[in-house]
Enzyme design. Structure first.
Site, short mmCIF file in Angstrom:
data_model
loop_
_atom_site.label_atom_id
_atom_site.label_comp_id
_atom_site.label_asym_id
_atom_site.label_seq_id
_atom_site.Cartn_x
_atom_site.Cartn_y
_atom_site.Cartn_z
N ASP A 132 16.32 6.18 -9.96
CA ASP A 132 16.17 7.55 -10.47
C ASP A 132 15.34 7.52 -11.75
OD1 ASP A 132 18.15 7.74 -8.55
OD2 ASP A 132 19.44 9.04 -9.73
N GLY A 144 11.63 5.52 -6.77
CA GLY A 144 12.23 5.25 -5.46
C GLY A 144 13.50 6.02 -5.18
N ASP A 145 13.79 7.05 -5.96
CA ASP A 145 14.96 7.89 -5.73
C ASP A 145 14.68 9.25 -6.38
OD1 ASP A 145 17.82 8.86 -5.56
OD2 ASP A 145 18.13 6.80 -4.88
N ASP A 146 15.71 9.95 -6.85
CA ASP A 146 15.48 11.25 -7.48
C ASP A 146 14.61 11.12 -8.73
OD1 ASP A 146 17.10 12.93 -5.77
OD2 ASP A 146 18.87 12.03 -6.70
N SER A 158 8.80 11.78 -4.99
CA SER A 158 9.98 11.06 -4.52
C SER A 158 9.99 11.06 -3.00
CB SER A 158 11.26 11.71 -5.05
OG SER A 158 12.40 11.13 -4.44
#
Length: 491
Positions: free
Chosen positions: A261, A281-283, A314
């Protein structure tokens, strides 16, 4: 002839206009190609993008470092060596110790000069400015044996991935006041690749640590730096007040970099996040406030947060999320001027039975979606729990959410707001929305168990759950049923 003599300059106006028009068009095309090339290059590797976003002049031409505190130190004053090989933990700790004695006189500034400064995790102190010069890179050592273990966060019950202690952050602070992390776009690099591989292979016995974590602190400013390749969540302010995060770049690979995140405000109050670029790689941003019964017991909401002027990518999760860990409550949030591109989801609220708490008074304004699978998401069955002791009857309240001026193109499903019998959605409104779609299918404005309204023109056509009002606020059509469900996860 009289006109020409009176206005001799008119003879060259057409050619000048043609030239300027052609020049302007060429310049526009150039910049479009440049940014397309840049973002295409960055799609699979954050380090490549970091090289562009952190383009630096030769160190000899670097800008003079400003004096922001009465006392100023250089990391080399404490034996620091920026060769990328020498471990500088003692140098950082020595500098912090020296600054910790200066609180009454205004604190101190630690300058990190150009170079690669390898270090294990270290703590900050109050009344401190950590200044990263142009060309400065703080490198987190990628051997977990150097990372200290800490008690689990009280609002989570245990480490997010494993029971028991968790790894601390590379740069850490607790119970601090008046802390600044800034610079001339220097970099803090978590070297997360080793952590991600070990996590996927189940070789770690504790929850990974964030890159930067500040806890139980006030008056925090983080600006003008790049955060790169965090082992876990990148920037995690926890139970803090009066926090400003401005003009930072956060990068990690968009795939194969789990849980990286960008910014996770967690039980924070009075916070601004603005003018940032995030590709992770996330939020991109995830507002949190604790997990199930532990978050309910801790009881610290995230409230009064302004998020604006962000560009986010994202491909795994969402641009800006609220939850799913929101058991302490989330309220009075404004999210505006957000551009989400080439992403799986744009803005998302996620919760589940057992969370308790509330999400209310959330304002979204001026959102742009560019090639996004799902634009607006509310999900009420995000069923991840810390253990089996959560209260299954603890239903969160989700209400008073507005979306205004939402635009974009290349969106597969513009809206998917999925309430349930246990968690109905109340007072959700849409105004001024026009989103270009990639699939001309029905039910791409999807709803379930939601009460609310649409004001004025909205495209695509809204679901039947919502009341329709004209631009003047006059009722046009009352919803025949708020509990109708047309949620379709097949496309």
């Amino acid at each position: 002839m009289l006109e020409t003599a009176a206005h001799p300059h008119r003879s060259w106006i057409p050619s000048a206009v043609t030239f300027l028009s052609t020049h302007k068009t060429s310049l526009t095309v150039f910049w479009i190609l440049f940014f397309f090339t840049l973002f295409y290059w960055q799609r699979d590797t954050a380090p490549a993008a970091a090289a562009v976003f952190n383009f630096r002049r030769p160190y000899a031409l670097s800008r003079e470092l400003p004096r922001l505190r009465p006392a100023v130190y250089n990391l080399t004053d404490f034996g620091g060596v920026g060769d990328g090989l020498t471990l500088n933990t003692a140098a950082f700790e020595g500098a912090v110790m020296a600054i910790s004695k200066l609180g009454r006189s205004g604190g101190g500034q630690l300058n990190v000069p150009p170079g690669n400064w390898l270090t294990a995790p270290f703590n900050l102190t109050s009344h401190m400015t950590l200044f990263l010069a142009e060309g400065a890179v703080i490198l987190g050592i990628d051997d977990e044996n150097y990372w200290p273990l800490m008690p689990p966060l009280p609002s989570y019950g245990y480490g997010r991935e494993h029971k028991g202690p968790r790894y601390g952050s590379l740069i850490h602070g607790q119970n601090l006041r008046d802390v600044v992390i800034t610079g001339h776009n220097g970099t803090i690099n978590g070297q997360g690749q080793t952590w991600w591989k070990k996590y996927r292979r189940k070789l770690l016995n504790h929850t990974r640590g964030p890159l930067v974590q500040i806890m139980w602190s006030t008056d925090i400013l983080i600006s003008n730096i790049t955060l790169l390749d965090s082992p876990f969540w990148t920037l995690h302010p926890y139970d803090c007040k009066n926090v400003t995060i401005r003009n930072i770049t956060i990068l990690a690979p968009i795939f194969e970099a789990p849980n990286t995140d960008g910014i996770d405000p967690d039980s924070c109050e009075d916070m601004v996040i603005e003018d940032c670029y995030i590709s992770v790689g996330d939020d991109g941003v995830a507002i949190k406030s604790g997990w199930d019964q532990y978050g309910i017991s801790y009881g610290r909401p995230s409230t009064n947060i302004l998020i604006r002027n962000l560009v986010i990518r994202s491909m795994v999760s969402a641009g800006v999320s609220i939850g799913s860990e929101m058991s302490g409550g989330v309220s009075n949030i404004t999210i505006e001027n957000i551009h989400v591109w080439n992403s799986r989801r744009a803005v998302r609220i996620k919760t589940a039975p057992g969370r308790g708490g509330y999400i209310r008074n959330i304002t979204y304004r001026n959102l742009t979606f560019d090639n996004v699978r799902v634009g607006i998401v509310i999900k009420t069955d995000y069923n991840e729990h810390p253990d089996e002791d959560f209260n299954r009857d603890a239903a969160p309240v989700v209400e008073d959410i507005s979306y205004t001026s939402v635009h974009g193109e290349g969106v597969r499903v513009p809206v998917r707001i999925h309430g349930s019998k246990e968690i109905p959605l109340r007072n959700v409104s849409f105004r001024d929305m026009s989103v270009g779609i990639t699939y001309k299918k029905k039910h791409i404005f999807q709803c379930s168990f939601v009460q609310g309204r649409v004001v004025g023109a909205v495209f695509p056509a809204p679901c039947d759950n919502l009341d329709l009002y004209d631009e003047g606020g006059h009722l046009v059509r009352r919803s025949p049923s708020q509990n109708v469900s047309d949620i379709d996860y097949d496309f």
